[in-house]
Motif scaffolding. Structure first.
Motif, PDB file in Angstrom:
ATOM      1  N   TRP A 268       0.824  -1.207   0.000  1.00 42.68           N
ATOM      2  CA  TRP A 268       0.000   0.000   0.000  1.00 42.68           C
ATOM      3  C   TRP A 268       0.858   1.256   0.000  1.00 42.68           C
ATOM      4  CZ3 TRP A 268      -5.428   0.884   0.895  1.00 42.68           C
ATOM      5  CH2 TRP A 268      -6.197  -0.272   0.819  1.00 42.68           C
ATOM      6  N   THR A 269       0.458   2.247  -0.819  1.00 44.57           N
ATOM      7  CA  THR A 269       1.074   3.571  -0.759  1.00 44.57           C
ATOM      8  C   THR A 269       0.193   4.474   0.093  1.00 44.57           C
ATOM      9  OG1 THR A 269      -0.095   4.412  -2.707  1.00 44.57           O
ATOM     10  CG2 THR A 269       2.057   3.337  -3.080  1.00 44.57           C
ATOM     11  N   LEU A 270       0.734   5.612   0.490  1.00 39.50           N
ATOM     12  CA  LEU A 270      -0.050   6.567   1.269  1.00 39.50           C
ATOM     13  C   LEU A 270      -1.256   7.047   0.462  1.00 39.50           C
ATOM     14  CD1 LEU A 270      -0.440   8.233   3.822  1.00 39.50           C
ATOM     15  CD2 LEU A 270       1.067   9.962   2.830  1.00 39.50           C
ATOM     16  N   LYS A 271      -1.078   7.212  -0.848  1.00 36.34           N
ATOM     17  CA  LYS A 271      -2.186   7.646  -1.711  1.00 36.34           C
ATOM     18  C   LYS A 271      -3.332   6.638  -1.669  1.00 36.34           C
ATOM     19  CE  LYS A 271      -3.142   8.994  -6.473  1.00 36.34           C
ATOM     20  NZ  LYS A 271      -2.552   9.210  -7.806  1.00 36.34           N
ATOM     21  N   ASP A 272      -3.005   5.336  -1.792  1.00 36.50           N
ATOM     22  CA  ASP A 272      -4.035   4.292  -1.714  1.00 36.50           C
ATOM     23  C   ASP A 272      -4.739   4.332  -0.355  1.00 36.50           C
ATOM     24  OD1 ASP A 272      -3.279   3.294  -4.236  1.00 36.50           O
ATOM     25  OD2 ASP A 272      -1.776   1.974  -3.332  1.00 36.50           O
ATOM     26  N   PHE A 273      -3.951   4.449   0.695  1.00 40.14           N
ATOM     27  CA  PHE A 273      -4.476   4.478   2.067  1.00 40.14           C
ATOM     28  C   PHE A 273      -5.441   5.645   2.251  1.00 40.14           C
ATOM     29  CE2 PHE A 273      -3.939   5.803   6.566  1.00 40.14           C
ATOM     30  CZ  PHE A 273      -4.362   4.656   7.188  1.00 40.14           C
ATOM     31  N   LEU A 274      -5.062   6.823   1.764  1.00 39.18           N
ATOM     32  CA  LEU A 274      -5.929   8.000   1.900  1.00 39.18           C
ATOM     33  C   LEU A 274      -7.213   7.847   1.095  1.00 39.18           C
ATOM     34  CD1 LEU A 274      -3.212  10.781   1.642  1.00 39.18           C
ATOM     35  CD2 LEU A 274      -4.653  10.315   3.631  1.00 39.18           C
ATOM     36  N   GLN A 275      -7.098   7.434  -0.164  1.00 36.53           N
ATOM     37  CA  GLN A 275      -8.272   7.358  -1.035  1.00 36.53           C
ATOM     38  C   GLN A 275      -9.229   6.244  -0.647  1.00 36.53           C
ATOM     39  OE1 GLN A 275      -6.637   7.046  -4.984  1.00 36.53           O
ATOM     40  NE2 GLN A 275      -6.517   9.264  -5.234  1.00 36.53           N
ATOM     41  N   ARG A 276      -8.713   5.046  -0.402  1.00 36.60           N
ATOM     42  CA  ARG A 276      -9.582   3.890  -0.201  1.00 36.60           C
ATOM     43  C   ARG A 276     -10.090   3.734   1.230  1.00 36.60           C
ATOM     44  NH1 ARG A 276      -7.176  -1.301  -2.665  1.00 36.60           N
ATOM     45  NH2 ARG A 276      -9.284  -2.000  -2.240  1.00 36.60           N
ATOM     46  N   ILE A 277      -9.266   4.083   2.196  1.00 31.53           N
ATOM     47  CA  ILE A 277      -9.660   3.852   3.586  1.00 31.53           C
ATOM     48  C   ILE A 277     -10.079   5.137   4.280  1.00 31.53           C
ATOM     49  CG2 ILE A 277      -8.891   3.009   5.838  1.00 31.53           C
ATOM     50  CD1 ILE A 277      -7.065   1.053   4.288  1.00 31.53           C
ATOM     51  N   VAL A 278      -9.152   6.106   4.352  1.00 31.13           N
ATOM     52  CA  VAL A 278      -9.417   7.315   5.127  1.00 31.13           C
ATOM     53  C   VAL A 278     -10.578   8.114   4.538  1.00 31.13           C
ATOM     54  CG1 VAL A 278      -8.427   9.473   5.977  1.00 31.13           C
ATOM     55  CG2 VAL A 278      -7.050   7.396   5.973  1.00 31.13           C
ATOM     56  N   LYS A 279     -10.545   8.369   3.237  1.00 33.80           N
ATOM     57  CA  LYS A 279     -11.626   9.131   2.607  1.00 33.80           C
ATOM     58  C   LYS A 279     -12.767   8.228   2.157  1.00 33.80           C
ATOM     59  CE  LYS A 279      -8.760  12.917   0.989  1.00 33.80           C
ATOM     60  NZ  LYS A 279      -8.291  13.674  -0.182  1.00 33.80           N
ATOM     61  N   GLY A 280     -12.432   7.098   1.540  1.00 31.66           N
ATOM     62  CA  GLY A 280     -13.461   6.217   0.998  1.00 31.66           C
ATOM     63  C   GLY A 280     -14.275   5.499   2.058  1.00 31.66           C
ATOM     64  N   ARG A 281     -13.618   4.785   2.945  1.00 33.73           N
ATOM     65  CA  ARG A 281     -14.327   3.960   3.923  1.00 33.73           C
ATOM     66  C   ARG A 281     -14.760   4.733   5.168  1.00 33.73           C
ATOM     67  NH1 ARG A 281     -14.364  -1.709   5.070  1.00 33.73           N
ATOM     68  NH2 ARG A 281     -16.013  -1.924   6.599  1.00 33.73           N
ATOM     69  N   LEU A 282     -13.889   5.638   5.648  1.00 33.29           N
ATOM     70  CA  LEU A 282     -14.183   6.352   6.892  1.00 33.29           C
ATOM     71  C   LEU A 282     -14.829   7.719   6.685  1.00 33.29           C
ATOM     72  CD1 LEU A 282     -10.961   5.440   8.893  1.00 33.29           C
ATOM     73  CD2 LEU A 282     -13.213   4.362   9.009  1.00 33.29           C
ATOM     74  N   GLY A 283     -14.779   8.268   5.481  1.00 34.25           N
ATOM     75  CA  GLY A 283     -15.496   9.500   5.169  1.00 34.25           C
ATOM     76  C   GLY A 283     -14.811  10.797   5.587  1.00 34.25           C
ATOM     77  N   PHE A 284     -13.505  10.783   5.772  1.00 35.86           N
ATOM     78  CA  PHE A 284     -12.797  12.018   6.089  1.00 35.86           C
ATOM     79  C   PHE A 284     -12.725  12.889   4.840  1.00 35.86           C
ATOM     80  CE2 PHE A 284     -11.617   9.524   9.645  1.00 35.86           C
ATOM     81  CZ  PHE A 284     -11.178  10.380  10.643  1.00 35.86           C
TER      82      PHE A 284
END
Length: 164
Positions: free
Chosen positions: A59-75
């Motif tokens: 995982w890259t930070l970009k993937d982590f931000l897009q898929r989890i932080v923004k995508g799944r958690l809604g930040f």
């Protein structure tokens, strides 16, 4: 009203205050309503630490931000911190110093990177939202169809204990 331990409940001493466009029959433009009880399924209300399982080597930070932080958690405008130091910042006044981190693998980020057992603090000032996430590294995923970059966000644990 006081709790059994002698403390006041927030809902008993505070109210939501609504500003309305047209006055009420009593001539009021401000109305008060009681606070709702916290939602037990909400990770913000529970002040929880969220478990996350993924492969930190892929995982890259970009993937982590897009898929989890923004995508799944809604930040919306997340700020990420590791060990008290910033590794990513978005929003008004965000510094451009962290743009170089976006394409790095999670394990290669500053401050020791995101490894097995790392606690990542995620903050979003635009939503007054702050959580902590514990990361578990997993290389092998079971199942017939394993998606690219699999991850699991665990069930929400019980409310963390307050320091006494």
């Amino acid at each position: 009203k006081k709790e059994p331990d002698g403390e006041l409940k927030l809902a008993d001493c505070c109210s939501y205050v609504n500003c309305i466009r047209n006055r009420t029959r009593n001539g009021l433009y401000l109305t008060a309503s009681p606070l709702e009880d916290p939602n037990p399924a909400c990770f913000v209300c529970k002040n929880a630490i969220i478990p996350l399982t993924l492969n930190v080597d892929e995982w890259t930070l970009k993937d982590f931000l897009q898929r989890i932080v923004k995508g799944r958690l809604g930040f919306e405008e997340p700020t990420l911190m590791l060990n008290g130091d910033l590794i990513w910042e978005e929003g008004d006044g965000a510094e451009e110093d962290y743009i170089g981190n976006v394409d790095k693998k999670l394990k290669d980020l500053p401050c020791g990177g995101i490894q097995h057992g790392t606690v990542v603090e995620i903050d979003d000032n635009s939503q007054s939202l702050n959580i902590q996430m514990t990361v578990t590294h997993q290389e092998v995923w079971e199942g017939d169809e394993v998606p690219d970059f699999p991850f699991t966000v665990g069930n929400l644990p019980a409310k963390k204990k307050e320091d006494t």
